[in-house]
Enzyme design. Structure first.
Site: not given
Lengths: 319, 319, 319
Positions: B65-66, B95, B116, B144
């Site tokens: 969604r975001t 890695k 994110r 957020h």
């Protein structure tokens, strides 16, 4: 206009394509003609049709091929694409959100949603609240309507007509959703005869066969390939859906339904071999270069048919 | 201009949005006004603002969604998007590469990076070496900020003002980062009263509550819903973050904090229900069609707020 | 024109870049000059070169960095991008489809395919049937030709020439495919001397060393860093490919081949440190701000080199 079944019709002015049930022969011809038109337009003209629109692709069941086909179609029409190639892992589905909520929310950003989902009924229900067109890109063991449309379009392009043809469908007729959707579209055309060629355990589901016959489709079980193949116009081959089998016994007899040089030699010169792809070993690559092998052209037709469907549902002609 | 906290301010002329700590009320209003402007612009004009820029979206914690919201925003402004929907699995993070290196390298291709990440502190540190704007799209149990901005924007659009309102925040106030960021922005507005409604184990972290009070926010624990709901302007409902709970005991009492027809009936006619979405069962779908249910409009506001933030940080107005 | 090896040459008029074997010094210079030109073009002019084309990126072995670099390059040239960031999980590969079929089908939608695959030989074979250019974005323990091209381009930009230089390659010379592809390109330039610096178990594969020497490259094993580093023009550092090691013993001695302030002090003032990135701990971040540290500029050069290669193979100059 899509009319007929509620799942395909307009709801509050929004048209979806989630099943083939509500389609008419007129819908099919309109999209085939539009596909033909779109493939002739110059790149720059094409890019004006959906300029600035956003198409979202949500794949809860991954499928690189189908997704790329839709995304290429959208981009060539000038639309933007936002997508999720593995929506079930990477999204709120894991947190318990309903598909209906997803459609309402993504419908706030996007002008149409192309969705592949593992649960057929869920998509039909969820589409009823979607503020933008929902296009079914494959639903579990259920339908795959754009594949059926590109299949019919390929038959029409390759043979010049659809009505009156003899079509043999071969392979996994039990779990192969492309066959189910295709037969559901073929029943709209008069005079079609369909011969079923399959391992004993992988026949068409009985209720589906009954329904198609009741609606006027001529369906018959096939015999030996040597008897059937010389009489077909179209041989529609499919992959065994190994990932959906419930028992290895269902594979019994599958090896008889492969296409190689021997089977190719049985086909009339004008016949065509179609396959929804991907293939595994059910068509020998030695067949690929024969002009009757239409499956790679079929994949390209998919691009134009999906352009036509997107363009029509989103009103790309300026409506 | 973003000033105040070093995490949000300019560094070598590059502005980031990684936390709400440095934001001012002027920042909030500038973005809300810009969001209002952008939603009125014709498609073609919009597409000029960030034409030719490249925005990278790196999601180390998946969120369809975001991500789609940011990508749609960027595309509608004319930018290109390159993205990783599952960066932690599909990238050099496995890695052993640092996020700081990722920002420097991706900053060589892209004009801004939306990220994110599961680790809040890492993003703040790494942004300090980034050659392009970093926008926090959610950081573990941390902040957020763009969600907070779209929440405030929704309050403002729905009720005409932010200052002086009575806001009840409900549900999981312990792990819900959207609540934390929202309260951190609401403290910038005079006269806000906040009532906390939550299961016993899922209250606001004590240090956060103390800090917010010290900075002037009126915070109070709520009583029975029947007493609180008739007096609120905004009811901000949240999902229990089951994936972050450390014990099932934290769920005790959660069932009391659902919104259904009974709770809806307690709300004033002018009040609004917000929810950052996705929802599970904490809002009954029967509530969806009530005009006080603002959460789907809130999702759409997210598109315009993210357009405003991208446009501002990248200088879409021609600076 | 790409000539020489069949893997790189034209097939039915389609040019691929799947290996460095067929490249000539003229190819390298043409791409380097084109990269230089493209980086000077205004955004709007650049966006005309591949306007309306579709580039597909298929990553069977995930690599966010390389994929974003290619996608940014394509988008800046005006092309559209369709991609699969985790093709092996999310595609028909799991169903048993061959890469050759994928190339034929995706080639029906896309004008070029950028592919990263775990199996080097497969890609070479499959390219032979592809209807559109195939560009190797890394193939298992095999080649990584665009990385080699951007490495050489960085050397040329930083030092003004390639021929006659003394290049030390350091770290994992056994599994590091970037080193293998780089040496295969460096052999095209006269007077290059290469010194190999590596843990005992991670040297260059013997057959590769023999072949390179036979083709005229001056290769020598290095001694202590204190002796070698003061005499190099280029120090090409690499990451130990821990994910490919077959035994922990292969790590023995690896800690001696790190670059920190001490090693930096040994390098001449004009020398340059390159690294294909990602790095883990083999270059101390304290080195990053030294002007000899060229690895972040190298990443940016990758963008322009990939633009040049895409532009050339797709005829972006209007051919």
């Amino acid at each position: 206009m899509l009319t007929g079944a509620s799942e395909t019709g307009r709801r509050g002015g929004v048209r979806h394509l989630v099943t083939t049930d509500g389609l008419t022969r007129e819908d099919v011809f309109r999209w085939m003609r539009l596909a033909q038109t779109l493939r002739t337009l110059p790149r720059g003209v094409l890019a004006q049709r959906l300029a600035g629109r956003v198409i979202a692709t949500l794949f809860y069941e991954p499928s690189t091929r189908t997704r790329l086909s839709f995304e290429s179609a959208a981009l060539k029409l000038g639309a933007h694409v936002v997508g999720a190639e593995n929506a079930v892992e990477n999204s709120s589905a894991k947190k318990g959100e309903t598909l209906a909520d997803v459609f309402r929310i993504v419908g706030a950003y996007a002008d149409a949603i192309v969705v592949r989902h593992h649960e057929p009924y869920t998509m039909v229900e969820a589409a009823s609240v979607a503020p933008v067109p929902i296009i079914n890109a494959g639903a579990g063991w259920g339908e795959h309507p754009t594949q059926a449309m590109l299949d019919v379009y390929t038959i029409w392009r390759e043979l010049g007509r659809v009505e009156g043809l003899h079509v043999a469908v071969m392979g996994d007729l039990k779990y192969g959703r492309t066959v189910h959707s295709l037969l559901n579209v073929l029943r709209l055309f008069p005079g079609i005869r369909v011969t079923l060629l399959h391992p004993p355990s992988l026949g068409l589901p009985e209720t589906m066969a009954q329904r198609l016959k009741a609606e006027g489709l001529q369906l018959q079980e096939g015999g030996p390939l040597a008897d059937v193949l010389p009489r077909v116009d179209v041989l529609y081959q499919t992959r065994i859906q190994r990932e959906r089998l419930t028992s290895q016994d269902e594979l019994d007899g599958a090896s008889q339904y492969r296409i190689g040089p021997v089977e190719l030699a049985l086909l009339p010169a004008h016949a065509r071999i179609l396959h929804p792809l991907p293939r595994v070993d059910e068509i020998d690559p030695a067949v690929d270069d024969d002009p009757r092998a239409a499956y790679f052209r079929q994949a390209e037709n998919g691009l134009y048919m999906r352009m036509a469907i997107l363009d029509d549902l989103l009103g790309g002609d300026g409506r």
